[in-house]
Design an enzyme around this catalytic site. Structure first.
Site, PDB file in Angstrom:
ATOM      1  N   HIS A 144     -61.141  -2.274  84.635  1.00 42.15           N
ATOM      2  CA  HIS A 144     -60.368  -1.728  85.753  1.00 42.15           C
ATOM      3  C   HIS A 144     -59.589  -0.491  85.300  1.00 42.15           C
ATOM      4  CE1 HIS A 144     -60.876  -4.935  88.812  1.00 42.15           C
ATOM      5  NE2 HIS A 144     -61.196  -5.631  87.740  1.00 42.15           N
ATOM      6  N   CYS A 184     -65.943  -2.885  88.246  1.00 40.56           N
ATOM      7  CA  CYS A 184     -66.094  -4.334  88.083  1.00 40.56           C
ATOM      8  C   CYS A 184     -67.250  -4.844  88.946  1.00 40.56           C
ATOM      9  CB  CYS A 184     -64.774  -5.038  88.394  1.00 40.56           C
ATOM     10  SG  CYS A 184     -64.671  -6.724  87.721  1.00 40.56           S
ATOM     11  N   GLU A 198     -58.350   1.883  86.944  1.00 41.21           N
ATOM     12  CA  GLU A 198     -57.248   2.266  87.837  1.00 41.21           C
ATOM     13  C   GLU A 198     -55.901   1.723  87.373  1.00 41.21           C
ATOM     14  OE1 GLU A 198     -58.829  -1.651  89.637  1.00 41.21           O
ATOM     15  OE2 GLU A 198     -59.570   0.046  88.467  1.00 41.21           O
TER      16      GLU A 198
END
Length: 278
Positions: A236, A110, A238
Site C-alpha cells: 500500500h 493490492c 499510499e
C-alpha cells in the site's frame, strides 16, 4: 518553522498548469473514507506535476463488457483500488483489460494488482478459470492464493500480513525507474499473494515480477514491458505519501497520465463500436 516546501506545495495546488482525469475503480465508492489515503496521495502527486487531478469514481460492481467503453473512455489513467471479497471483482478485471488493451496508464494496489494478474492469465495466457482462492476457493488455476503462513490461521482478527517489509527491485524495469534504487520498504495489509507457480509463464508473455521480497520470494510488483505505464503492487504505497515526499509511483502515474492526455488519439465512439461489433 521552515515552511518553504509547504508554501511551494500550496502554490502548485492552487495554480495548476495541467489537469488529468483519473478513474478510481473500487467497490466502496459510497464510502469515500475507504480511499482517503489514495485521494490524498493524488493531491501530493498532482502538485508535484503542476497538475490538478480530477477523480472519477467508478463502482466496479456496475462495469460490464457492454458498458466499459462508455464508463472509461474519457479517462487519462486508471487506478484499481484495494479491497476484499468477491463483490465487484469481475468489473475490476474488465477495467484492467480495458487499460491493458488501450495503453491507458494503469496502477493497481493490492487487490488491484491481483486483478491485473488474473486478467492477464485469462485473456493473454488463456488460462481457463484463472482466479483467486479468496473468491473461488476450489479454482483449478489459483493465480492468486493464500500465503502459506496464513493458511494455518483460523481466528482471523488482526492476523493479516501487516507492517513494513523489504522489496528488491530489478534493474531496467519501470519500478526501478520510478524508485531510482534497488531496495525499498513498503507497508502491507493482505492475506493473498501472487502464486509463483505461474511466474515463468507470466514473464515469458511479458508481465514481469519487477519487485520481490528477498526473504520469501513474494511478488511485490508486477508490470507489463510492452505498455507505456502498467504497474501493480501488493503493498500500500499510499500509506507513506506526504506533502514533502509524495509517493513516487503516484507521481510517475500522474506524469504518465499527463503524457497520455497530450498524445492520445481521439477515436469516434460510434466508429469504434462499429469496428468492435464487426
Amino acid at each position: 518553522p521552515e515552511l518553504t516546501k509547504w508554501k511551494e506545495f500550496l502554490d502548485k495546488l492552487r495554480h495548476p498548469l495541467h489537469k488529468v482525469t483519473i478513474g478510481l475503480i473500487g467497490k466502496y465508492i459510497e464510502l469515500q473514507d475507504a480511499y482517503k489515503s489514495i485521494l490524498e496521495s493524488f493531491i501530493h502527486a498532482g502538485a508535484m506535476n503542476d497538475c490538478k487531478v480530477q477523480i472519477v469514481n467508478v463502482h466496479s460492481e456496475f462495469i460490464s463488457d457492454e458498458n466499459v467503453y462508455e464508463k472509461l473512455s474519457g479517462l487519462d489513467g486508471l487506478l484499481v483500488a484495494p479491497g476484499f471479497g468477491f463483490r465487484g471483482i469481475e468489473g475490476k478485471i474488465i477495467a484492467v483489460k480495458y487499460a491493458r488493451e488501450n495503453k491507458l496508464p494503469f496502477f493497481g494496489i493490492c487487490l488491484g494488482m491481483q486483478m491485473a494478474a488474473i486478467e492477464f492469465a485469462r485473456n493473454t495466457l488463456g488460462i481457463t478459470g484463472a482466479d483467486s482462492t479468496e473468491m473461488q476457493p476450489d479454482t483449478a488455476n489459483p493465480v492468486i492464493d493464500m500465503m502459506e503462513e496464513q493458511k494455518k490461521i483460523t481466528i482471523k482478527g488482526g492476523t493479516m500480513r501487516l507492517g513494513s517489509y523489504p522489496c528488491v527491485i530489478k534493474e531496467n524495469t519501470l519500478a526501478h525507474q520510478i524508485y531510482g534504487c534497488g531496495a525499498i520498504n513498503e507497508r502491507h495489509r493482505h492475506r493473498w499473494e501472487f502464486n509463483n507457480k505461474y511466474l515463468e509463464r507470466f514473464e515469458q508473455a511479458g508481465m514481469i515480477a519487477s519487485g520481490i521480497n528477498p526473504q520469501t520470494g513474494l511478488v511485490e510488483i508486477l508490470e507489463l514491458n510492452n505498455h507505456p505505464f502498467f504497474i501493480g503492487v501488493q503493498y500500500h504505497p499510499e500509506l507513506k505519501s506526504t506533502v514533502e515526499k509524495p509517493q513516487p509511483i503516484f507521481v510517475n502515474f500522474i506524469k504518465a497520465a499527463k503524457n497520455y492526455k497530450e498524445h492520445q488519439v481521439i477515436v469516434d465512439p460510434v466508429h469504434m463500436r462499429g469496428e468492435m461489433s464487426n
